[in-house]
Design a protein around this motif. Structure first.
Motif, PDB file in Angstrom:
ATOM      1  N   VAL A 125       0.863  -1.183   0.000  1.00  0.00           N
ATOM      2  CA  VAL A 125       0.000   0.000   0.000  1.00  0.00           C
ATOM      3  C   VAL A 125       0.900   1.234   0.000  1.00  0.00           C
ATOM      4  O   VAL A 125       1.661   1.461   0.951  1.00  0.00           O
ATOM      5  N   MET A 126       0.832   2.006  -1.063  1.00  0.00           N
ATOM      6  CA  MET A 126       1.668   3.217  -1.154  1.00  0.00           C
ATOM      7  C   MET A 126       0.858   4.416  -0.670  1.00  0.00           C
ATOM      8  O   MET A 126       0.248   5.138  -1.460  1.00  0.00           O
ATOM      9  N   ALA A 127       0.871   4.593   0.650  1.00  0.00           N
ATOM     10  CA  ALA A 127       0.128   5.713   1.238  1.00  0.00           C
ATOM     11  C   ALA A 127       0.995   6.957   1.388  1.00  0.00           C
ATOM     12  O   ALA A 127       0.483   8.025   1.724  1.00  0.00           O
ATOM     13  N   ALA A 128       2.288   6.828   1.150  1.00  0.00           N
ATOM     14  CA  ALA A 128       3.189   7.967   1.342  1.00  0.00           C
ATOM     15  C   ALA A 128       3.018   9.017   0.254  1.00  0.00           C
ATOM     16  O   ALA A 128       2.640   8.706  -0.877  1.00  0.00           O
ATOM     17  N   ALA A 129       3.295  10.251   0.620  1.00  0.00           N
ATOM     18  CA  ALA A 129       3.402  11.340  -0.342  1.00  0.00           C
ATOM     19  C   ALA A 129       4.862  11.384  -0.797  1.00  0.00           C
ATOM     20  O   ALA A 129       5.750  11.752  -0.026  1.00  0.00           O
ATOM     21  N   VAL A 130       5.086  10.939  -2.012  1.00  0.00           N
ATOM     22  CA  VAL A 130       6.444  10.840  -2.548  1.00  0.00           C
ATOM     23  C   VAL A 130       6.697  12.055  -3.426  1.00  0.00           C
ATOM     24  O   VAL A 130       5.884  12.363  -4.306  1.00  0.00           O
ATOM     25  N   ALA A 131       7.815  12.725  -3.190  1.00  0.00           N
ATOM     26  CA  ALA A 131       8.132  13.913  -4.002  1.00  0.00           C
ATOM     27  C   ALA A 131       8.301  13.516  -5.460  1.00  0.00           C
ATOM     28  O   ALA A 131       8.997  12.551  -5.771  1.00  0.00           O
ATOM     29  N   ASP A 132       7.668  14.252  -6.342  1.00  0.00           N
ATOM     30  CA  ASP A 132       7.811  13.969  -7.765  1.00  0.00           C
ATOM     31  C   ASP A 132       9.160  14.436  -8.304  1.00  0.00           C
ATOM     32  O   ASP A 132       9.650  13.897  -9.283  1.00  0.00           O
ATOM     33  N   PHE A 133       9.726  15.434  -7.633  1.00  0.00           N
ATOM     34  CA  PHE A 133      11.002  15.993  -8.082  1.00  0.00           C
ATOM     35  C   PHE A 133      11.981  16.099  -6.924  1.00  0.00           C
ATOM     36  O   PHE A 133      11.568  16.169  -5.767  1.00  0.00           O
ATOM     37  N   ARG A 134      13.244  16.124  -7.234  1.00  0.00           N
ATOM     38  CA  ARG A 134      14.287  16.369  -6.231  1.00  0.00           C
ATOM     39  C   ARG A 134      15.309  17.318  -6.839  1.00  0.00           C
ATOM     40  O   ARG A 134      15.405  17.421  -8.072  1.00  0.00           O
ATOM     41  N   PRO A 135      16.077  17.991  -5.992  1.00  0.00           N
ATOM     42  CA  PRO A 135      17.143  18.833  -6.512  1.00  0.00           C
ATOM     43  C   PRO A 135      18.107  17.984  -7.348  1.00  0.00           C
ATOM     44  O   PRO A 135      18.487  16.886  -6.931  1.00  0.00           O
TER      45      PRO A 135
END
Ligand code: C5P
Length: 224
Positions: free
Chosen positions: A92-102
């Motif tokens: 279950v992927m409930a995390a908010a994963v950043a779409d971008f990174r520096p």
């Protein structure tokens, strides 16, 4: 009591929000508290599952009875989730994963006196959920029986949600209705749960624990 319909099953839940380092002291992050992911972990433990939580920057107490793996960035989370992929029955992927990174992490603190006019450049993060779906499809072999994604949508929930479900190759997509004091950082949530092969299930506003159990009610029969 609750059914022990996940007895002996291995459930992996990602929770919280990733942080993407800019330099030794700064990061790009988001407001996810981890409340929904931890509620899912507790609910799965209560139903008899062996639960691993891949936890990104959550300050809540560990869910009792679950194994907690702490990560910071999207790439850390990807490594931890993929490490559990082979033995997981449910992810279950409930995390908010950043779409971008520096694009690059500076080894020293970025100075405002830098002569670079536009010092922060972003690059795309891997989409972990889409990768899980593609991996399962391409290997056609063992892999989690059920993959669940979350999505925050503000409009055209059904159309956007169904498109996202297909694109990500997951079995269930929990679409949060964001806004109006719902979702991020609050104890309540409201959602529509979409599946490729069944009717949409509307979950009215209520505690995140209640939504967690409705999600698992839909997961359990898919494991039979
Ligand atoms: O595309 P969107 O961000 O709306 O998708 C949300 C879902 O995809 C969530 O389940 C989230 O955990 C997952 N996701 C991911 N990797 C990303 C972005 C989102 O696994 N880079």
């Amino acid at each position: 009591g609750r059914p022990r319909d996940l007895a002996g099953r291995r459930v992996v839940v990602s929770a919280g929000g990733t942080r993407e380092a800019l330099d030794p002291v700064r990061f790009l992050g988001n407001r996810s508290s981890g409340l929904q992911g931890y509620a899912l972990a507790r609910a799965a433990v209560a139903r008899g599952a062996q639960v691993t939580v891949v936890s990104a920057n959550v300050t809540l107490d560990d869910p009792a009875g679950a194994t907690v793996v702490r990560v910071e960035s999207a790439r850390d989370m990807r490594d931890a989730v993929l490490a559990a992929y082979g033995t997981a029955d449910v992810i279950v992927m409930a995390a908010a994963v950043a779409d971008f990174r520096p694009a690059e992490r500076s080894g020293s603190k970025i100075k405002k006196t830098s002569d670079e006019p536009d010092p922060i450049h972003l690059t795309k993060n891997p989409d972990i959920l889409a990768e899980l779906g593609a991996l399962r499809r391409d290997t056609g072999g063992p892999g989690p029986a059920v993959i669940v994604g979350f999505a925050a949508e503000t409009d055209d929930i059904l159309a956007n949600g169904q498109a996202k479900l297909k694109r990500k190759g997951c079995d269930l997509l929990v679409v949060n209705e964001v806004g109006e004091n719902l979702a991020f950082g609050t104890p309540d949530n409201a959602a529509v749960i979409l599946s490729a092969d069944g009717p949409a299930v509307e979950v009215p506003r209520g505690p995140k624990d209640a939504l967690a159990h409705v999600v698992l009610d839909l997961v359990a029969p898919r494991l039979a």
